[in-house]
Design a protein around this motif. Structure first.
Motif, PDB file in Angstrom:
ATOM      1  N   LEU A 135      -4.965   7.909   0.313  1.00  0.00           N
ATOM      2  CA  LEU A 135      -6.316   7.470  -0.050  1.00  0.00           C
ATOM      3  C   LEU A 135      -6.922   8.293  -1.180  1.00  0.00           C
ATOM      4  O   LEU A 135      -7.665   7.758  -2.007  1.00  0.00           O
ATOM      5  N   ASP A 136      -6.614   9.589  -1.231  1.00  0.00           N
ATOM      6  CA  ASP A 136      -7.229  10.427  -2.267  1.00  0.00           C
ATOM      7  C   ASP A 136      -6.523  10.305  -3.616  1.00  0.00           C
ATOM      8  O   ASP A 136      -6.886  11.003  -4.577  1.00  0.00           O
ATOM      9  N   HIS A 137      -5.557   9.393  -3.715  1.00  0.00           N
ATOM     10  CA  HIS A 137      -4.887   9.104  -4.983  1.00  0.00           C
ATOM     11  C   HIS A 137      -4.948   7.613  -5.342  1.00  0.00           C
ATOM     12  O   HIS A 137      -4.693   7.252  -6.500  1.00  0.00           O
ATOM     13  N   TRP A 138      -5.277   6.800  -4.362  1.00  0.00           N
ATOM     14  CA  TRP A 138      -5.314   5.339  -4.573  1.00  0.00           C
ATOM     15  C   TRP A 138      -6.222   4.767  -3.496  1.00  0.00           C
ATOM     16  O   TRP A 138      -5.789   4.443  -2.405  1.00  0.00           O
ATOM     17  N   ASP A 139      -7.505   4.668  -3.798  1.00  0.00           N
ATOM     18  CA  ASP A 139      -8.450   4.318  -2.749  1.00  0.00           C
ATOM     19  C   ASP A 139      -8.930   2.871  -2.857  1.00  0.00           C
ATOM     20  O   ASP A 139      -8.592   2.144  -3.796  1.00  0.00           O
ATOM     21  N   ASP A 140      -9.704   2.463  -1.868  1.00  0.00           N
ATOM     22  CA  ASP A 140     -10.185   1.084  -1.816  1.00  0.00           C
ATOM     23  C   ASP A 140     -11.015   0.738  -3.049  1.00  0.00           C
ATOM     24  O   ASP A 140     -10.922  -0.380  -3.577  1.00  0.00           O
ATOM     25  N   ALA A 141     -11.837   1.698  -3.489  1.00  0.00           N
ATOM     26  CA  ALA A 141     -12.691   1.432  -4.650  1.00  0.00           C
ATOM     27  C   ALA A 141     -11.857   1.174  -5.903  1.00  0.00           C
ATOM     28  O   ALA A 141     -12.170   0.289  -6.702  1.00  0.00           O
ATOM     29  N   ALA A 142     -10.789   1.931  -6.076  1.00  0.00           N
ATOM     30  CA  ALA A 142      -9.906   1.705  -7.222  1.00  0.00           C
ATOM     31  C   ALA A 142      -9.246   0.335  -7.126  1.00  0.00           C
ATOM     32  O   ALA A 142      -9.151  -0.406  -8.117  1.00  0.00           O
ATOM     33  N   GLN A 143      -8.807  -0.021  -5.937  1.00  0.00           N
ATOM     34  CA  GLN A 143      -8.162  -1.325  -5.748  1.00  0.00           C
ATOM     35  C   GLN A 143      -9.110  -2.465  -6.073  1.00  0.00           C
ATOM     36  O   GLN A 143      -8.701  -3.500  -6.607  1.00  0.00           O
ATOM     37  N   GLN A 144     -10.380  -2.287  -5.764  1.00  0.00           N
ATOM     38  CA  GLN A 144     -11.359  -3.345  -5.988  1.00  0.00           C
ATOM     39  C   GLN A 144     -11.812  -3.435  -7.440  1.00  0.00           C
ATOM     40  O   GLN A 144     -12.074  -4.534  -7.946  1.00  0.00           O
ATOM     41  N   GLN A 145     -11.887  -2.278  -8.120  1.00  0.00           N
ATOM     42  CA  GLN A 145     -12.529  -2.264  -9.428  1.00  0.00           C
ATOM     43  C   GLN A 145     -11.571  -2.310 -10.612  1.00  0.00           C
ATOM     44  O   GLN A 145     -11.955  -2.749 -11.697  1.00  0.00           O
ATOM     45  N   LEU A 146     -10.334  -1.893 -10.427  1.00  0.00           N
ATOM     46  CA  LEU A 146      -9.398  -1.891 -11.542  1.00  0.00           C
ATOM     47  C   LEU A 146      -8.938  -3.309 -11.867  1.00  0.00           C
ATOM     48  O   LEU A 146      -8.688  -4.106 -10.955  1.00  0.00           O
ATOM     49  N   PRO A 147      -8.809  -3.639 -13.144  1.00  0.00           N
ATOM     50  CA  PRO A 147      -8.304  -4.967 -13.516  1.00  0.00           C
ATOM     51  C   PRO A 147      -6.903  -5.198 -12.946  1.00  0.00           C
ATOM     52  O   PRO A 147      -6.019  -4.357 -13.092  1.00  0.00           O
ATOM     53  N   LYS A 148      -6.724  -6.325 -12.322  1.00  0.00           N
ATOM     54  CA  LYS A 148      -5.463  -6.599 -11.625  1.00  0.00           C
ATOM     55  C   LYS A 148      -4.306  -6.854 -12.585  1.00  0.00           C
ATOM     56  O   LYS A 148      -3.145  -6.881 -12.161  1.00  0.00           O
ATOM     57  N   THR A 149      -4.600  -7.032 -13.863  1.00  0.00           N
ATOM     58  CA  THR A 149      -3.537  -7.321 -14.834  1.00  0.00           C
ATOM     59  C   THR A 149      -3.042  -6.078 -15.567  1.00  0.00           C
ATOM     60  O   THR A 149      -2.082  -6.168 -16.340  1.00  0.00           O
TER      61      THR A 149
END
Length: 293
Positions: A101-115
């Motif tokens: 989680l401290d390297h790849w968290d929910d917020a990153a998954q939601q906000q980063l462009p999926k492409t």
């Protein structure tokens, strides 16, 4: 390539500044590293910018990691130094060294462009991140070229051999990778990742002779295994320096999640005592280091 330090000697960042200025704005030719928070950094080589291990949540968004030091505290311990949109801006590719989680968290998954192109260490992490909606997930196996930069996958272990003899801990700690960045005319940079000091690290230092070593140095600990940290700490910072006396060491993964036992202040005092303060940079959140002639 010789680089001036903050004090005017040895190999370190020629310029240190805060904010989100691009490398081209500085007039410097070398790589630029912006420390965001925790293990999250942006590395720019020429025209290519990588966002490494994004943890983008607001302060206190998650419970503390169970069965770890200070697990009663909520993570992250501090807020982002700039809006998440600014962190993401200008990113050409993402690197996730592992999916804790401290390297790849929910917020990153939601906000980063999926492409966006996204590099991971193995098929299991690729499958997980694809299931989260990311369309261009690439496994970094050996070396890969991207945007004029050569990425080399490096090894490590997220804790001691003793911890990995316990099946439950071995599963929880899992696999990790580090990454070496190379490009013509750029200082070779080694992002070590969440590993303890071991042969994988020594061999990488010997093989690539990096000019810059980004070290996760917070000495995180599990409850009941005090004194047996799962990432590097202050003594390891000294080990890296002794292995490569001319390298700049950038210490991160400090003061941002509950299970770190080493603070920036304590590390700064240690490197001062050991006389290596000119070789070790301990950047504040949001601080940018510019490497170059």
């Amino acid at each position: 390539m010789l680089i001036k330090t903050l004090a005017g000697t040895l190999l370190l960042a020629a310029t240190v500044f805060t904010g989100t200025a691009a490398a081209s704005d500085t007039g410097e030719s070398g790589p630029q590293i912006q420390h965001i928070r925790n293990a999250t950094i942006k590395i720019t080589y020429g025209d290519t910018t990588f966002l490494v291990d994004p943890m983008l949540a607001e302060q206190g968004a998650y419970p503390g990691f169970p069965n770890t030091y200070r697990s009663e505290l909520r993570n992250p311990l501090v807020g982002l130094p700039l809006p998440a949109a600014e962190v993401i801006k200008g990113t050409d590719a993402i690197i996730v060294t592992h999916t804790h989680l401290d390297h790849w968290d929910d917020a990153a998954q939601q906000q980063l462009p999926k492409t966006l192109p996204l590099f991971v260490q193995n098929a299991a992490d690729a499958e997980l991140i694809r299931s989260q909606g990311f369309k261009d997930v690439r496994i970094l196996d050996g070396k890969t070229e991207f945007g004029g930069v050569t990425l080399h996958k490096t090894g490590g272990q997220h804790g001691s051999d003793t911890l990995y003899t316990i099946p439950e801990l071995a599963k929880a700690l899992g696999e990790i990778m580090g990454v070496v960045f190379e490009a013509e005319g750029q200082e070779t940079t080694y992002v070590v990742g969440d590993t303890v000091w071991r042969d994988d690290v020594v061999q990488t230092l010997e093989r690539f002779q990096p000019d810059v070593v980004v070290l996760n140095a917070g000495a995180a600990e599990l409850t009941g295994f005090e004194g047996d940290p799962i990432i590097m700490g202050k003594e390891d910072t000294l080990r890296v320096h002794r292995a490569l006396p001319d390298a700049a060491i950038v210490a991160v993964h400090l003061d941002a999640v509950n299970h770190m036992t080493l603070s920036r202040k304590a590390l700064a005092e240690y490197v001062q005592k050991e006389g290596i303060e000119k070789q070790v940079v301990i950047p504040a959140d949001g601080e940018t280091l510019q490497f170059g002639q």
